[in-house]
Scaffold this motif. Structure first.
Motif, PDB file in Angstrom:
ATOM      1  N   GLU A   2       0.784  -0.802   0.096  1.00 12.07           N
ATOM      2  CA  GLU A   2      -0.040   0.215   0.102  1.00 12.07           C
ATOM      3  C   GLU A   2       0.653   0.795  -0.471  1.00 12.07           C
ATOM      4  N   ARG A   3       0.405   2.873  -0.258  1.00  7.67           N
ATOM      5  CA  ARG A   3       1.192   3.128  -0.453  1.00  7.67           C
ATOM      6  C   ARG A   3       1.434   4.168   1.015  1.00  7.67           C
ATOM      7  N   LYS A   4       0.412   4.167   1.909  1.00  6.33           N
ATOM      8  CA  LYS A   4       1.251   4.380   3.032  1.00  6.33           C
ATOM      9  C   LYS A   4       2.243   3.765   4.243  1.00  6.33           C
ATOM     10  N   ASP A   5       2.516   2.313   3.644  1.00  2.49           N
ATOM     11  CA  ASP A   5       2.810   1.534   3.826  1.00  2.49           C
ATOM     12  C   ASP A   5       4.123   1.442   3.193  1.00  2.49           C
ATOM     13  N   PHE A   6       4.202   1.846   1.655  1.00  2.02           N
ATOM     14  CA  PHE A   6       6.061   2.292   0.920  1.00  2.02           C
ATOM     15  C   PHE A   6       6.517   3.656   1.561  1.00  2.02           C
ATOM     16  N   GLU A   7       5.413   4.407   2.013  1.00  2.00           N
ATOM     17  CA  GLU A   7       6.507   5.882   2.069  1.00  2.00           C
ATOM     18  C   GLU A   7       7.032   5.817   3.818  1.00  2.00           C
ATOM     19  N   THR A   8       6.321   4.292   4.579  1.00  2.00           N
ATOM     20  CA  THR A   8       7.091   4.257   5.891  1.00  2.00           C
ATOM     21  C   THR A   8       8.285   3.804   5.715  1.00  2.00           C
ATOM     22  N   TRP A   9       7.748   2.566   5.006  1.00  2.00           N
ATOM     23  CA  TRP A   9       9.662   1.518   4.971  1.00  2.00           C
ATOM     24  C   TRP A   9      10.399   2.743   3.840  1.00  2.00           C
TER      25      TRP A   9
END
Length: 454
Positions: A2-9
């Motif tokens: 997901e986009r949110k998880d990608f940005e956190t990673w």
């Protein structure tokens, strides 16, 4: 992902990446590149060019680009013009850069001309002319033939050269064509000076005469010297003529009436040069616009105030050695601000406002150079074998031109400089016409002329 998880990673891996050493960062990038496919590699290639090959000259404000360009030498700038059309456009538009480059070459700068393309073209023309000077290829020679006896007296102005000879004649030559414009019968000439209507001659017969070009008639005959007259000068504004003689005297004459107004004494050697010139500086003894007379002999230069009044006293006597161990050359330069004369010790320049010696220019490379012309940027000098150009800013000889076995003279009349404006700085137009003239043993006149631009 997901986009949110990608940005956190991505945030986490960025923090970790920044904490690595340079070597670890490089290894990480190598590993990521090895895992990348064609799409990622193409993306990387396109963005690397933008990041690594940024055109700073295109991105910077124009004023800042001009400031940076001023630090580059002209040859580098010309190379940079080849980088791209944008670079060429920016560099060619930097007026100050090209004006400075021209000025450094000894070129006159007209600040009112703000066309940068103009100054770039001037620089390219200037660099060619200076290379010709350095390679000793800027001049060419010619001869004037017409006299049947020794040519002793020479005077040049506005493209015309006057020659006075022992064959009892004076001739006026157009230097550009080599044609004789006028030829009149005179006495033996030791000095000549002319304008559009008249010719004034100083003679070995101890007299001065004024002649009319159109008819050849003698309009005045000035008698009174008891020795040969080696130098003459005059002012139509003052109606005065001055003469220097082998009788050690300087005489002041009424030009139109032919009468002697005054005899100036004090010289103890032949007076080989007189110069009548307006003063351009103010001091306790003179003001701008005052007429000043300079007279020179073998050891001294005397300065006299002169005007419509008859009597005048010597203001100052200049010399380079009190014990008369050093002789002055017979040539003398005075432009109203500075007096310049050469000697075996070098070139001496006096400030006319204070009479102080401003500088002595040593010429160790060549002994006993004689002065022909002196300007703000260049000086023209010569010896028995060569004509020299000196850059007065560095006091170095930048060019030379071979001379033939010309007729030697201790009085300095049988050789002279031609056009003089280029000595204050070349401008691409004043490097034309006569540079130097001298009389030859075969009674011809040897000319050194500027060669046309390549």
């Amino acid at each position: 992902m997901e986009r949110k998880d990608f940005e956190t990673w991505l945030d986490n891996i960025s923090v970790t990446f920044l904490s690595l050493t340079d070597l670890q960062k490089n290894e990480t990038l190598d590993h990521l590149i090895s895992l990348s496919g064609a799409v990622q590699l193409r993306h990387l290639s396109n963005n690397l060019e933008t990041l690594l090959k940024r055109d700073f000259l295109k991105l910077l404000p124009l004023e800042l680009s001009f400031y940076l360009l001023k630090w580059l030498d002209p040859q580098t700038l010309l190379t940079c013009c080849l980088v791209s059309k944008q670079w060429n456009k920016v560099i060619s538009a930097c007026t100050e850069v090209w004006q400075t480059a021209c000025k450094n070459l000894g070129w006159q700068i007209d600040d009112s001309v703000q066309d940068a393309l103009h100054w770039k073209k001037v620089y390219l023309k200037a660099i060619l002319r200076m290379k010709q000077l350095e390679d000793h290829e800027a001049f060419e020679t010619s001869s004037l033939i017409g006299h049947s006896a020794r040519v002793y007296a020479l005077y040049y102005r506005d493209g015309l050269l006057c020659t006075g000879s022992d064959d009892l004649s004076a001739k006026l030559w157009d230097v550009s064509t080599g044609q004789c414009v006028y030829g009149i019968q005179t006495h033996t000439c030791a000095a000549v000076k002319f304008d559009e209507q008249k010719l004034v001659t100083g003679s070995f017969d101890n007299t001065v005469a004024c002649w009319e070009w159109s008819s050849g008639a003698r309009t005045q005959h000035f008698r009174g010297h008891t020795g040969a007259v080696f130098s003459v000068d005059y002012s139509d504004e003052l109606d005065i003529l001055v003469s220097g003689s082998a009788d050690f005297a300087v005489k002041v004459w009424a030009l139109s009436a032919g009468t002697c107004l005054n005899t100036l004494t004090g010289h103890t050697e032949w007076v080989t040069k007189v110069v009548l010139q307006k003063c351009k500086v103010k001091s306790l003894l003179h003001s701008p616009g005052d007429y000043i007379l300079l007279s020179a002999d073998k050891y001294e230069i005397k300065i006299w105030p002169i005007g419509r009044e008859i009597n005048c006293k010597c203001l100052k006597t200049l010399s380079v050695s009190e014990d008369r161990s050093i002789c002055l050359q017979p040539r003398l330069h005075f432009d109203g601000k500075y007096i310049v004369c050469s000697s075996a010790l070098g070139l001496y320049q006096w400030d006319f406002a204070s009479y102080d010696i401003l500088r002595v220019i040593k010429t160790p490379e060549v002994a006993n150079l004689a002065l022909l012309g002196f300007g703000d940027v260049f000086a023209l000098l010569f010896d028995n074998h060569y004509l020299y150009i000196m850059d007065l800013r560095t006091e170095s000889l930048i060019s030379r031109w071979p001379l033939p076995e010309y007729r030697k003279s201790k009085r300095g009349s049988s050789f002279l400089a031609g056009e003089a404006s280029w000595l204050n700085g070349l401008d691409g137009h004043n490097d034309t016409g006569l540079v130097f003239a001298t009389s030859m043993p075969d009674h011809s006149i040897h000319l050194v002329l500027w060669k046309e631009h390549g």
